[in-house]
Enzyme design. Structure first.
Site, PDB file in Angstrom:
ATOM      1  N   SER A 119       0.867  -1.194   0.000  1.00 58.01           N
ATOM      2  CA  SER A 119       0.000   0.000   0.000  1.00 58.01           C
ATOM      3  C   SER A 119       0.895   1.233   0.000  1.00 58.01           C
ATOM      4  O   SER A 119       2.070   1.151   0.391  1.00 58.01           O
ATOM      5  CB  SER A 119      -0.850   0.001   1.267  1.00 58.01           C
ATOM      6  OG  SER A 119      -1.446   1.263   1.487  1.00 58.01           O
ATOM      7  N   TYR A 140      -2.871  -1.370  10.411  1.00 58.87           N
ATOM      8  CA  TYR A 140      -2.768  -1.521   8.954  1.00 58.87           C
ATOM      9  C   TYR A 140      -1.422  -0.987   8.437  1.00 58.87           C
ATOM     10  O   TYR A 140      -0.710  -1.649   7.676  1.00 58.87           O
ATOM     11  CB  TYR A 140      -3.934  -0.774   8.287  1.00 58.87           C
ATOM     12  CG  TYR A 140      -4.034  -0.938   6.795  1.00 58.87           C
ATOM     13  CD1 TYR A 140      -4.681  -2.042   6.233  1.00 58.87           C
ATOM     14  CD2 TYR A 140      -3.497   0.008   5.931  1.00 58.87           C
ATOM     15  CE1 TYR A 140      -4.783  -2.193   4.859  1.00 58.87           C
ATOM     16  CE2 TYR A 140      -3.589  -0.134   4.551  1.00 58.87           C
ATOM     17  CZ  TYR A 140      -4.244  -1.237   4.023  1.00 58.87           C
ATOM     18  OH  TYR A 140      -4.340  -1.384   2.660  1.00 58.87           O
TER      19      TYR A 140
HETATM   20  C1  BGC Z   1      -6.275   1.403   1.888  1.00 61.87           C
HETATM   21  C2  BGC Z   1      -7.426   2.256   1.399  1.00 61.87           C
HETATM   22  C3  BGC Z   1      -6.976   3.681   1.186  1.00 61.87           C
HETATM   23  C4  BGC Z   1      -5.691   3.767   0.383  1.00 61.87           C
HETATM   24  C5  BGC Z   1      -5.138   5.176   0.290  1.00 61.87           C
HETATM   25  C6  BGC Z   1      -5.114   1.569   0.938  1.00 61.87           C
HETATM   26  O1  BGC Z   1      -4.060   0.737   1.303  1.00 61.87           O
HETATM   27  O2  BGC Z   1      -6.694   0.041   1.980  1.00 61.87           O
HETATM   28  O3  BGC Z   1      -8.485   2.208   2.340  1.00 61.87           O
HETATM   29  O4  BGC Z   1      -7.990   4.397   0.498  1.00 61.87           O
HETATM   30  O5  BGC Z   1      -4.714   2.927   0.944  1.00 61.87           O
HETATM   31  O6  BGC Z   1      -5.122   5.826   1.540  1.00 61.87           O
END
Ligand code: BGC
Length: 269
Positions: A154, A167
């Site tokens: 991410s 996360y």
């Molecule tokens: C998340 C999303 C978020 C994006 C940008 C991703 O890794 O799961 O919820 O919109 O990152 O912030």
């Protein structure tokens, strides 16, 4: 060179919806035999629907249930795929969840659930895939590499994220897992990379795009001024799994419409 994954077996975790479903469709369109993994009986119908789209378009694959945070289920998943197709050529470590909370209110269950799927799940699947890559060796008719792993990370691999400590911590850790595997198995011709998506329009972030106001607010973070689509990620995953990217290993590739240029600094700082 043609971008082809012909006859390569690709396990895509968490592919009954969202980014994983997009990757499964793109890889199947490039000729891969896709394993559409889903976590529980509640998501079986969605996995079947993804498979139907793929087979209707002339692709092939199967659905396979496994909770990637559980060691016995991951081991069984790989055993099942190898028994059916002979091997695994590509792993896309995609399954991921969010359990957002203010840090002082975050429960251990919320922490463990996210680390369990997003990080431990990627460890377990990578371990089983690499064992199989090493057992099988290179098959030149399919690929010059011995196997390919794509971690779905991410932008939060590098962008801290208030109220999402579990996360963000899982994604930061994926970078070191990915680079360590690329280092440890480069000599075996196993390529390991990460895709780092920004905001992609799926159910995980629907509170960021479901009203025009929310979408406008999200777009202030994205210089390219559009939300991403699962196919954007699918296209990159096909490239990273193919021999076109044979010299890329140990890389985190950001695909985010420029989110990691920190748009909020465009008028100040
Ligand atoms: C998340 C999303 C978020 C994006 C940008 C991703 O890794 O799961 O919820 O919109 O990152 O912030």
């Amino acid at each position: 060179m043609e971008v082809s994954l012909k006859n390569q077996v690709a396990v895509i975790t968490g592919s009954s919806s969202g980014i994983g479903a997009g990757i499964a469709q793109s890889m199947a369109a490039a000729g891969a035999i896709v394993v559409i993994n889903f976590p529980n009986d509640g998501s079986k119908e969605k996995a079947e629907a993804v498979l139907k789209v793929i087979t209707d378009a002339g692709g092939s694959g199967i659905i396979a249930r496994a909770d990637v945070s559980k060691e016995d289920e991951v081991v069984e998943l790989f055993q099942q795929v190898i028994a059916q197709f002979g091997t695994v050529d590509i792993l896309v470590n995609n399954a991921g969840i969010q359990k957002d909370a203010k840090f002082t209110e975050m429960t251990l269950d919320q922490w463990n659930a996210v680390i369990g799927v997003n990080l431990t799940g990627q460890f377990l699947c990578a371990r089983e895939a690499i064992k199989e890559f090493l057992r099988r060796g290179i098959v030149p008719e399919k690929s010059v590499a011995c196997g390919k792993i794509i971690h779905i990370s991410s932008v939060h691999e590098i962008i801290p994220w208030s109220t999402h400590a579990n996360y963000a911590a899982s994604k930061g850790a994926i970078r070191m897992l990915m680079q360590t595997l690329a280092q440890e198995f480069g000599g075996d011709k196993i390529r390991v990379n990460s895709i780092c998506p920004g905001a992609i329009q799926t159910s995980i972030n629907k509170n960021a795009w479901q009203t025009p106001q929310e979408l406008n607010s999200l777009l202030t973070l994205i210089p390219y001024n559009r939300i991403g689509q699962p196919q954007d990620i699918g296209d990159l995953a096909v490239f990273l799994a193919s021999d076109l990217s044979d010299y890329i290993t140990g890389a985190s590739i950001f695909i985010d419409g420029g989110m990691t240029t920190f748009e909020s600094f465009s008028t100040g700082g």
